[in-house]
Every structure is written in C-alpha cells, then in structure tokens.
Design an enzyme around this catalytic site. Sequence first.
Site, PDB file in Angstrom:
ATOM      1  N   PRO A  88      -1.547  -2.726   5.442  1.00 21.10           N
ATOM      2  CA  PRO A  88      -1.618  -2.916   6.900  1.00 21.10           C
ATOM      3  C   PRO A  88      -3.073  -3.023   7.373  1.00 21.10           C
ATOM      4  CG  PRO A  88      -0.166  -1.079   6.341  1.00 21.10           C
ATOM      5  CD  PRO A  88      -0.868  -1.472   5.083  1.00 21.10           C
ATOM      6  N   GLU A 115       0.880   6.542   1.125  1.00 21.98           N
ATOM      7  CA  GLU A 115      -0.203   6.292   2.080  1.00 21.98           C
ATOM      8  C   GLU A 115      -1.198   5.285   1.514  1.00 21.98           C
ATOM      9  OE1 GLU A 115       1.941   8.139   4.289  1.00 21.98           O
ATOM     10  OE2 GLU A 115       0.024   7.485   5.153  1.00 21.98           O
ATOM     11  N   ARG A 157       4.908 -22.677  -2.603  1.00 23.78           N
ATOM     12  CA  ARG A 157       5.420 -23.909  -1.988  1.00 23.78           C
ATOM     13  C   ARG A 157       4.320 -24.953  -1.827  1.00 23.78           C
ATOM     14  NH1 ARG A 157       4.375 -24.513   3.414  1.00 23.78           N
ATOM     15  NH2 ARG A 157       6.139 -25.898   3.780  1.00 23.78           N
ATOM     16  N   ASP A 172       3.654 -29.059   7.670  1.00 19.82           N
ATOM     17  CA  ASP A 172       4.332 -27.913   8.282  1.00 19.82           C
ATOM     18  C   ASP A 172       3.436 -27.270   9.338  1.00 19.82           C
ATOM     19  OD1 ASP A 172       2.473 -26.670   6.788  1.00 19.82           O
ATOM     20  OD2 ASP A 172       3.849 -25.768   5.350  1.00 19.82           O
TER      21      ASP A 172
END
Length: 242
Positions: A88, A115, A157, A172
Amino acid sequence: MRIDVVTIFPGYLAPLREALLGRAVGTGLLDIAVHDLRDWTHDVHQAVDDAPYGGGPGMVMRPHVWGEALDDVLAADPRPARLVVPTPAGRPFTQAAAHAYAAQERLVFACGRYEGIDQRVVDHYAASMPVDEISIGDYVLVGGEVAVLVVVEAVARLLPGVLGNPRSAAEDSFSDGLLEGPAYTRPEVWRGHAVPEVLRSGNHGAIARWRRDRALERTAERRPDLIAALPPDALDEADRAL
Ligand SMILES: COC(=O)COc1cccc(COC(=O)c2cn[nH]c2)c1
C-alpha cells in the site's frame, strides 16, 4: 519473459495458469514459477513472521527467511531481474509501468503479508538490483498475491503474441492518456436503448471524432487528473471546443 513469485500462499497464484495467461505460459511466451516461502524455513513451525520492533499491532515478516528464498530464486536464472514488491506504501502502478515491465527479461515478485516484510530485505537487494515497491491502489489488501495477479495480467497482455489482436493493447484506455469511451455491439436496439446513430453511419471520420469526444467527456468527468496531466499539444482545436 520469466516471472517468479515468492509467497506463503502459492495457491493464490493458480489463476495465472488459466485462459489468456495459461496459453501464454503454454506457448512459452511466459515462464511463471511460484515458490512457497515456507520452503526456506528450518524450524518445525515454519515461522515466517515475528513481533515488530518498536511495538504496535500485527507481525512483520522475518528478513532471514526472505533472504534465503530470494537468493535461491534469483540464482536460478542468469537473466537480470527486477524485484517487485506490492505494498500500500508503494509508487502507483500505471499502464506506463506495465509497458516498462513488459520490456523486462525477468520479474521477481515478493508477496508481503501481515504488516509487511522487514524493510532490510528491500534495502539489501536494492543495493544490487532494481527494486520497486508498487501500489495498485489506495486500499489495503491482506497480502501481495492479488496485486501480483493484477500486475502480471496488465504486463502479460502487452507481450507480443499473448493477446489475439495486438491493436487492442495499443488502443486501450490510457494509451492516449484518456479513458476509453463507451462500446456497443448488436442488437441495434436493446430494451429500447438504441446504438448511437453515428456508429452505424460508416462515416469513419465522424466515428473517430465521436469516439474521441466521448473519451474526452468521460475523462473530464471521471478523471480530471488525467486531463491535467496531458501534454500541452495533446488536445487539438476540436478537442478544446468540446
Ligand atoms: C515492503 O513491502 C511490504 O512489506 C509489503 O507488505 C504488505 C503488507 C500487507 C499487504 C500487502 C499487499 O499489498 C497491498 O495491500 C496493496 C498493494 N497496492 N495497494 C494495496 C503488502
């Protein structure tokens, strides 16, 4: 490209063997090896975590187990590798990063849990190889495995031969800095909703203009940050008139 993933939940990476990615692996475009971090523990409990120095909630993943695992995984293939650690607290992972990763010979993913991984692991390997701490979004998952699935799919991809139609990767969302506009297929009218007339006109200039207008509108509405980030010459007269 070779991809290695080190995790305490190898089963989480099973989807990489499915469908599009499964075919890429089968055709040799992609080598994927998943490793169970606990294979590098020596104690009967196969402990991979311990209490955090400085106190606080939760547990931290122990450096020596990660060090032994990553040393062995890295040594298994001579190709230069990037170590990628989803967290994060990482730098945002973007389509540009996906393109950069698609050009790499080898990616090694370290999946944190609890953590997180003792910071010295990242610091140690950063001295001898590129190490990226990346975020796939501003939320907290239970571990890095799901983030690895996201990153590997976004990268794979882009590899030549993985997608049926190479044009779709080039066209895209984000490829021109804008969000993709709406798409339609048959029937012409569905539950009273008709397909926009211009798309059935055969007028390719008008269709391209309409699609660009919808993409600009949607981007301005949903992601004004992307509009602000466009290079100055990105918008032409007709765009500005929108
Ligand atoms: C040095 O890095 C680490 O220690 C990573 O440790 C952890 C700990 C808990 C969860 C995760 C998984 O990543 C995310 O939650 C995440 C990634 N993007 N957005 C959310 C990773």
